[in-house]
Write an enzyme that holds these catalytic residues in place. Sequence first.
Site, PDB file in Angstrom:
ATOM      1  N   ARG A   1     -33.101 -22.161  44.447  1.00  0.00           N
ATOM      2  CA  ARG A   1     -33.434 -21.000  43.605  1.00  0.00           C
ATOM      3  C   ARG A   1     -34.669 -20.275  44.127  1.00  0.00           C
ATOM      4  NH1 ARG A   1     -29.341 -22.839  42.701  1.00  0.00           N
ATOM      5  NH2 ARG A   1     -28.317 -23.326  40.730  1.00  0.00           N
TER       6      ARG A   1
ATOM      7  N   GLU B   1     -37.339 -20.069  34.743  1.00  0.00           N
ATOM      8  CA  GLU B   1     -36.512 -19.520  35.821  1.00  0.00           C
ATOM      9  C   GLU B   1     -36.679 -18.005  35.955  1.00  0.00           C
ATOM     10  OE1 GLU B   1     -33.950 -19.433  38.954  1.00  0.00           O
ATOM     11  OE2 GLU B   1     -34.179 -21.294  37.829  1.00  0.00           O
TER      12      GLU B   1
ATOM     13  N   SER C   1     -29.693 -19.310  32.610  1.00  0.00           N
ATOM     14  CA  SER C   1     -30.492 -20.528  32.510  1.00  0.00           C
ATOM     15  C   SER C   1     -31.970 -20.172  32.510  1.00  0.00           C
ATOM     16  CB  SER C   1     -30.173 -21.463  33.674  1.00  0.00           C
ATOM     17  OG  SER C   1     -28.815 -21.855  33.638  1.00  0.00           O
TER      18      SER C   1
END
Length: 382
Positions: free
Chosen positions: A189, A365, A267
């Site tokens: 990520r 995130e 998320s």
Amino acid sequence: MTQVARLDLNAQTTTVNDSSANLLVSSLVDLSHSNTMALACVADSVVTLTNEAQLDDFMATYAEDVEHQLSLFVLSGGSNVLLPAALNAVVLQPKMRGIHLTAQTDSYVDIEVMAGENWHDLVVHTVNQGWYGLENLALIPGLTGAAPVQNIGAYGVQLEDCLQYVRAYHLPTQTWHHLSVADCQFGYRDSIFKRTPNTWLISRVGFRLHTDPTNILASYGDVQTVAQRYAEQQGREQANPHDVMQAIIDIRQQKLPDPKQLPNCGSFFQNPIIAQEQFTALQAIYPAIVGYPMPDAMVKVAAGWLIEQAGLKGSGIAPIVTHKHQALVLTNHTPHQATQEDVATAQRYIANIVYEKFAIQLSREPVWVNADGLIGYAEHVV
């Protein structure tokens, strides 16, 4: 080159003729509909880019106008950002469109995709064309240009697995660059684009996709079972990429809320990575804890499991609460009214309870955007 007009915050919209097409510069723009969390936000200025030449022209004038410069902020589909109520910056929105086949053999195809293409629509298009590799990334919200920033991933596949290159504009030096996979410095990520925000504007992405329908990855979670059921319904013994894509769409729709119906940014918390020693100690107390082995004696722990076991599924600080079916997702129950501060309050509440129970620190995130358009790393970190 025709000069781009100086940004006038008293005017609502200015259309400027540049060397290739009309460039739209708008002032005092409501962005509450331009972020999937539907947070209230008004931006000083928004520049809509439909081709690369417009960016060259705009940046040339922007660089000259030092006295009136606001910071630049690049906003794609808004699926992974937390915007402030007042955004005192020049927002650059890449809306370039197009999907181009650049090479083809019996075993693979190379395609180039412009930044403004909807990501999920691209996945569906490639699978329908018989070009495979992106099917596990179906139903991820956002535009293609933002995909490399997060190195998006799902169900065992990451973007970097199929990506060949990125064409991007380096804002500080006003230069175009062709970045290889290595240049992008991808991680979990993560990428060079994420680590140096508002430095790059991605305009197009190159992919290499395979053409073998028997080459699928369906071993993650329930994907194989659902995909196989689709195959059998069609009279086939083996699942193909289309079955995998449809299975993942079904699973995601069951677990994740549609941002158009219930605003969210996917998320919200990253899956934390902890030492194997700590994981083993937790496992002795919580035998059902979900973890995945990582290199260097580390374990990636399912953040959703931690939040749910902490009793926070469907909970939070109104109007921001975790989704009743997926604790990893924060949802906004007062769309276009709730603010960034509401999100911060809920984040602190959830992360603190999880830490008290498991001694594991949760990290956010989505990207936190400060009022000046800069990215906030320390703001509301818990």
